[in-house]
Design an enzyme around this catalytic site. Structure first.
Site, PDB file in Angstrom:
ATOM      1  N   ARG A 155     -31.955  12.105 -11.998  1.00  0.00           N
ATOM      2  CA  ARG A 155     -31.675  10.676 -12.061  1.00  0.00           C
ATOM      3  C   ARG A 155     -30.325  10.400 -11.442  1.00  0.00           C
ATOM      4  O   ARG A 155     -29.323  10.952 -11.866  1.00  0.00           O
ATOM      5  CB  ARG A 155     -31.634  10.205 -13.511  1.00  0.00           C
ATOM      6  CG  ARG A 155     -32.950  10.352 -14.200  1.00  0.00           C
ATOM      7  CD  ARG A 155     -32.768  10.099 -15.688  1.00  0.00           C
ATOM      8  NE  ARG A 155     -34.001  10.454 -16.387  1.00  0.00           N
ATOM      9  CZ  ARG A 155     -34.105  10.553 -17.702  1.00  0.00           C
ATOM     10  NH1 ARG A 155     -33.049  10.318 -18.470  1.00  0.00           N
ATOM     11  NH2 ARG A 155     -35.246  10.873 -18.245  1.00  0.00           N
ATOM     12  N   ASP A 183     -27.361   7.530 -10.815  1.00  0.00           N
ATOM     13  CA  ASP A 183     -26.904   6.294 -11.462  1.00  0.00           C
ATOM     14  C   ASP A 183     -26.832   5.125 -10.479  1.00  0.00           C
ATOM     15  O   ASP A 183     -26.997   5.311  -9.278  1.00  0.00           O
ATOM     16  CB  ASP A 183     -25.506   6.519 -12.065  1.00  0.00           C
ATOM     17  CG  ASP A 183     -25.570   7.404 -13.298  1.00  0.00           C
ATOM     18  OD1 ASP A 183     -26.621   7.426 -13.967  1.00  0.00           O
ATOM     19  OD2 ASP A 183     -24.557   8.077 -13.594  1.00  0.00           O
ATOM     20  N   TYR A 200     -24.845  18.235  -5.047  1.00  0.00           N
ATOM     21  CA  TYR A 200     -24.287  16.894  -4.828  1.00  0.00           C
ATOM     22  C   TYR A 200     -23.119  17.017  -3.860  1.00  0.00           C
ATOM     23  O   TYR A 200     -22.432  18.040  -3.821  1.00  0.00           O
ATOM     24  CB  TYR A 200     -23.781  16.280  -6.147  1.00  0.00           C
ATOM     25  CG  TYR A 200     -24.871  15.724  -7.026  1.00  0.00           C
ATOM     26  CD1 TYR A 200     -25.269  14.394  -6.921  1.00  0.00           C
ATOM     27  CD2 TYR A 200     -25.513  16.534  -7.967  1.00  0.00           C
ATOM     28  CE1 TYR A 200     -26.276  13.883  -7.726  1.00  0.00           C
ATOM     29  CE2 TYR A 200     -26.527  16.026  -8.777  1.00  0.00           C
ATOM     30  CZ  TYR A 200     -26.896  14.697  -8.650  1.00  0.00           C
ATOM     31  OH  TYR A 200     -27.893  14.183  -9.444  1.00  0.00           O
ATOM     32  N   ARG A 228     -19.129  12.709 -11.017  1.00  0.00           N
ATOM     33  CA  ARG A 228     -18.107  11.676 -10.839  1.00  0.00           C
ATOM     34  C   ARG A 228     -16.892  11.913 -11.726  1.00  0.00           C
ATOM     35  O   ARG A 228     -15.752  11.644 -11.325  1.00  0.00           O
ATOM     36  CB  ARG A 228     -18.705  10.296 -11.067  1.00  0.00           C
ATOM     37  CG  ARG A 228     -19.581   9.891  -9.879  1.00  0.00           C
ATOM     38  CD  ARG A 228     -20.508   8.760 -10.203  1.00  0.00           C
ATOM     39  NE  ARG A 228     -19.779   7.521 -10.454  1.00  0.00           N
ATOM     40  CZ  ARG A 228     -20.370   6.415 -10.881  1.00  0.00           C
ATOM     41  NH1 ARG A 228     -21.673   6.394 -11.124  1.00  0.00           N
ATOM     42  NH2 ARG A 228     -19.667   5.318 -11.074  1.00  0.00           N
TER      43      ARG A 228
END
Lengths: 260, 260
Positions: free
Chosen positions: A49, A51, A110, A196
């Site tokens: 998922r 964001d 990522y 993040r």
């Protein structure tokens, strides 16, 4: 019959991957296009998922249909015609019935991009941060992540994760000649908000708020309150999802150009 | 005192370089920031005019001020703070009083980018054209441009140009592994609309409407009605402006990342 879809999306206009009431999600957008095309209600399950506002250079999802697709390549082509400009399908391919986009995935990667100089062409595709950053020090701090496995410090309060254990296999910062700082992190799994929060804390290392030892002590503390604020969504990209060779092999053409 | 400004801009929000009533232009945006910063009315003269929606990866303009700037590098920094996100200044540097951004320029280069595959990250930064193109044939047609000097076929009706003569020193198409087609054209000068009319006609060569000989006959006809419709603005970038070494030397950091 189960299929994997490989896709990329610009997250700018979406509330994230997951379907939500009253907000446009990538999942619902993809389900709607597939349901229209295949003339049956189709649900998709994503590898992970993302964001609100987070991009995917490469994502994978699976779906089931009653009858086998006669030409999956043509299905991918037609899907792209139905989907909006900000979602692109690379391919659709048959997989075993027990192949699962999320649970079968062995690794995820990522990347996070910071523009250190004003660039009129990447305003929503990277974090524009113009103060000096010591990238070499950020890279040393990032490398230390491979020595840890408990990332509670970068977890979100009240998340549903049973454990905060991740096996990180790659983490580092690089600087391009054009002044783009790239963070790459690869692991078997990620906690919500983790990348993040890591980038935000590593930027605090880069601007001199913490040294590498202090960064390590934040990781070791397992204290959610010690990580820095999360870096903005627009710089973050789901970059890769890898499966065991027997489950799924990545398609040949699965790269859009922008950063790399 | 005369200065050269090196800059780049995303043309998406502008009516083009040149100041117009009731529309935002890059020229006016730059003049406003300079006038605010230097506390006197400043006018800028650009190396060339880009049309509505056309980008500049590298552009040059000159302006005059009453008193010399104490620190041109700091002026560039402050200009970037005043300018919107879609205009970025690389540098500000003193030049001789007779150096002229437009008339002293020896060569200009434009690039045009076509995305042949769906890419959610470059929607307004390239022409998205998904039908098959024979890039090798487009390149051969483009190479033939070096044999001509009269480009009346690609000029605009009622333009103010005294002649339609251009000395083209480079013209060609290349394809990247990610499926981006890049057109590069370099000349001493360009006619208004010329690059987009050339790209539109070359794309007609690529999709089989014309062969290379027919393309040459269009060039040779000097007939404005024979060129194809212009390619969309979003794929076009002013890419370089070059001056004789004695007039101006390009700064060191003058490249943003996106395409290249």
């Amino acid at each position: 019959m189960r299929y994997f879809v490989e896709l990329s999306y610009n997250g700018g206009r979406y509330c994230g991957w997951q379907r939500q009431r009253d907000a446009a999600s990538v999942q619902e957008t993809l389900e709607r296009a597939l349901s229209t095309l295949l003339r049956e209600p189709v649900e998709v399950t994503g590898a992970g998922r993302t964001d609100t506002g987070v991009h995917a250079a490469y994502a994978v999802a699976h779906f089931d249909v009653a009858a086998p697709l006669t030409d999956p390549e043509h299905t991918a082509y037609k899907l792209n015609c139905l989907l909006p400009d900000d979602v692109a399908v690379f391919g659709v391919a048959p997989v075993a019935d027990d192949a699962h986009a999320r649970f079968s995935a062995a690794e995820r990667e990522y990347r996070y991009f910071i523009e250190s100089r004003k660039n009129p062409f990447t305003r929503r595709a990277a974090w524009h941060y113009y103060r000096p950053l010591d990238v070499e020090r950020m890279d040393r701090a990032a490398a230390s992540l491979l020595e840890y496995d408990d990332f509670t410090s970068f977890a979100k309060l009240n998340s549903n994760n049973k454990t905060n254990i991740c096996r990180i296999v790659r983490a580092g910062w690089e600087e391009s000649p054009e002044g783009v700082y790239r963070f790459t992190i690869r692991a078997d799994r990620f906690l919500r908000n983790m990348v993040r929060a890591l980038v935000g804390t590593l930027v605090d290392v880069g601007r001199g708020r913490y040294d590498v030892e202090e960064f390590r002590s934040i990781v070791e503390s397992r204290d959610l309150s010690r990580a820095s604020g999360g870096a903005p969504a627009e710089g973050l990209y789901l970059w890769d999802v890898a499966y065991p060779a027997g489950v799924f092999r990545r398609g040949e053409r699965t790269r859009n150009l922008l950063f790399n």
